[in-house]
Design an enzyme around this catalytic site. Sequence first.
Site, PDB file in Angstrom:
ATOM      1  CG  ASP A 167      -2.035  -1.009   1.137  1.00 52.20           C
ATOM      2  OD1 ASP A 167      -2.272  -1.532   0.035  1.00 52.20           O
ATOM      3  OD2 ASP A 167      -2.661  -1.292   2.167  1.00 52.20           O
ATOM      4  CD  GLN A 168       3.448   4.369   3.536  1.00 48.04           C
ATOM      5  OE1 GLN A 168       2.370   3.960   3.946  1.00 48.04           O
ATOM      6  NE2 GLN A 168       3.885   5.586   3.806  1.00 48.04           N
TER       7      GLN A 168
END
Length: 398
Positions: A167-168
Amino acid sequence: MKPLTGVKVIDFTQAHAGSLCTMLLADFGAEVIKIERPGVGDLARYWFPFKNDSSGYYAYLNRNKKSIGVNGGTKEGKKILLDLIKDADVVCENFKYGSMERMGLSYEAIKEINPEIIYASLNGYGQTGPMKETIGLDLQLQAGSGFMDRTGFPDGPPTKAGPAMGDQLSGTYMATAVMMALIHKKKTGKGQKIDIAILDSLFSILEAAPITYCMTGSVPERVGNSYPSISPYDTFKTKDGYVAIGISTDHQWEKFCDVMGMDALKADERYMTNESRGNHYENGLKQAIEEVTTTMSKFEIECKMREARLACGAVYTVSEAMETEQMKVRNMLTKVFDEGIGEEIRIPGTVIKMSETPGSIEQGAPNLGKHTYHYLSQLGYTKEEIQALAEKKVIQMA
């Protein structure tokens, strides 16, 4: 003036990955208008930790943004969304594949009303390929990308990296792609579609593993915290935790032994070269080093090693890392007042440092629908029309 001042982003993202992208854009001046479903809002509003029924997770990812509560499934709601998009620069979304098309908000549909739009999509597997409709969360995507296979110890199972790496990373990639598309648009006047997959993002950081496989037909086993070409390069137990030590040359090994008072190891012929240290690392050297490190604290070892200009770092807990002077000087924790939580909170700061056009966190995350009235008024809706839409639950106002 911030570098993205004047850029208007219509933000359909939610949860982590997409919201991180638009957070970065907002930190550097973009007007990010977050579209949220009335009565529900962003998924991250329901994620721990909570205070006064408001999520700190949401607060971090949605600072500097505006919030409009609109039901895009209604005729009136869809018209509001299209009217907002008409003069926007960017649309960002991270729904399941096909969701925007079902809402009548595909790239092709939006290009008809805004030919220069930059349209950025992010999901687990991207917009193409046989798995494009597959639902994948960070856990499954770390598994499917090969990333999990490279994480952990040789005698243990494949392991998920602690934070949501996919996600990051994918959110950062999408923010980068949007900014490159904005540069292209400035040069040519043309928008474009951006397609980011979390799977691709994780695969991109496997370092040499794919190349090694292509060249040799195999990939070395997982190595945990060590590194096969350098010894010692690992984490070691101390009397109050762990310390990470990296010794990359024979000269550094001699200095390391001197600093730690390990005269016997320095004199041992088995450990005099990097190659021989590697050959004997697991069957004697690591244990011998830990017999010394476990008599000291992690910060004591860190201090000794750094004074000798050797690579070393205590393994900090999250709370210890937060309170270091380095983090304070780098402004990696910022105070901001959050309306939902009702008080000032500390959240991670902006990583990108720029001398002339720095980013900043100027306001906390918005309550759901805080800016609905403002933007509908800009679109020409009267007070009575806005109230009627609210009563029909087409919109939500804070």
